[in-house]
Design an enzyme around this catalytic site. Structure first.
Site: not given
Ligand code: DGY
Length: 330
Positions: A241, A270, A289
């Site tokens: 993240r 983001e 992402h």
């Molecule tokens: C998640 O699933 O947490 C990813 O960041 C997006 O698929």
């Protein structure tokens, strides 16, 4: 659920058809059809009166949102990460929170490797060079990158995705170091990796990949001090993240040559505005992402998120619930 007893559910963006069909078969669906996420006010309207919500990581579901909809029984997140949902607040209110673990592990590990290779071998810079018409001859020192084969990989977050990343490193004859707050000594032995405290891993690794969940503890896990520990030839990949990395410290580290390059699937903020310093840095490869973004994986995520949602509404155990203690409470 009988035909006459179809619960109202909100789906906060258009998800792959397989998932939507499953939900539509059993529920009245209120679908947010916009390309961009609903605003907080639009989300509040969308959720009004719903018993279930199939949400995305771009939707903030906190105590205030939950308090407006006391009939809500399940928030099924279309992601393995669920830092957009206040889980303690949901648990307090008896709302099940579900996610999509497992089905995106391989795609995310593959994408980690594509970012690692792209950053190490300056792939995007090479493409830009060709597109700009700068390619005039073969050059002995043109766009030199870092050797991957035989190098040391440091994996931060040795969960499902970290383990898959480790498996792929075997093909590159790498030494693999791992760090996590939880030790999995069985997997360490099986995958022939070595545990290291984080600072040691950062000092020793040529490539560092991040796969931790975003929590208070992992917020800015990588900051100025940590970049200072890394090799000037090192490459960082963030597939976790954005806020796990202190963006200002990363910009400085990339700009000042404290590290060689970065490959980012996730950023903070983001989305990243096109005029953000990270975008302008030639040694930073950013994708929007999309690490889990294969046709097959997104279908599987849609199906799992839908099955989670329906199971809770039917009073059954969902395949993946992050607060199972609430099941059966209401
Ligand atoms: C998640 O699933 O947490 C990813 O960041 C997006 O698929």
């Amino acid at each position: 659920m009988s035909r006459s007893d179809r619960p109202l559910v909100a789906v906060t963006r258009v998800i792959p058809q397989a998932g939507l069909d499953l939900v539509r078969e059993a529920c009245e669906v209120r679908l947010w059809a916009g390309d961009l996420p609903p605003s907080a006010a639009q989300l509040a309207d969308l959720l009004r009166g719903c018993e279930g919500a199939l949400t995305l990581l771009t939707d903030t579901i906190d105590g205030a949102v939950l308090d407006r909809e006391p009939q809500l029984r399940v928030v099924s997140n279309f992601a393995v990460g669920y830092d957009n949902v206040d889980v303690p607040a949901a648990t307090e209110r008896g709302v099940a929170v579900c996610n999509t673990p497992g089905v995106l592990t391989a795609a995310t590990a593959d994408a980690t490797w594509s970012l690692l290779m792209a950053a190490a071998r300056r792939v995007v810079e090479g493409v830009d060079y060709v597109r700009a018409g700068k390619w005039q001859t073969w050059g002995p020192t043109l766009l030199l990158g870092q050797e991957v084969t035989g190098a040391t990989l440091g994996i931060v977050g040795f969960g499902r995705i970290g383990k898959e990343v480790a498996k792929r490193a075997r093909g590159f004859d790498m030494t693999v170091l791992v760090y996590d707050t939880y030790r999995d000594e069985v997997a360490e032995a099986e995958l022939e990796v070595t545990f290291r405290p984080l600072d040691d891993l950062l000092r020793e690794a040529d490539f560092v990949t991040l796969h931790v969940a975003l929590t208070e503890e992992t917020h800015h896990l990588m900051g100025k001090r940590e970049f200072g520990l890394m090799k000037p030839t090192a490459v960082l990949v963030n597939a976790a993240r954005g806020p796990v990395v202190d963006t200002d410290a990363l910009v400085a580290a990339l700009r000042d040559g404290e590290i060689f390059a970065a490959g980012l699937d996730v950023t903070d903020p983001e989305p990243l505005p096109a005029d953000h310093p990270l975008v302008a840095l030639p040694n930073c490869t950013v994708v929007p992402h999309t690490a889990s973004g294969t046709v097959q994986t997104r279908d599987a995520m849609a199906s799992l998120a839908s099955r989670n949602l329906l199971a809770v509404l039917r009073g059954e155990e969902p395949p993946a619930c992050v607060n199972p203690e609430v099941l059966g409470r209401r």
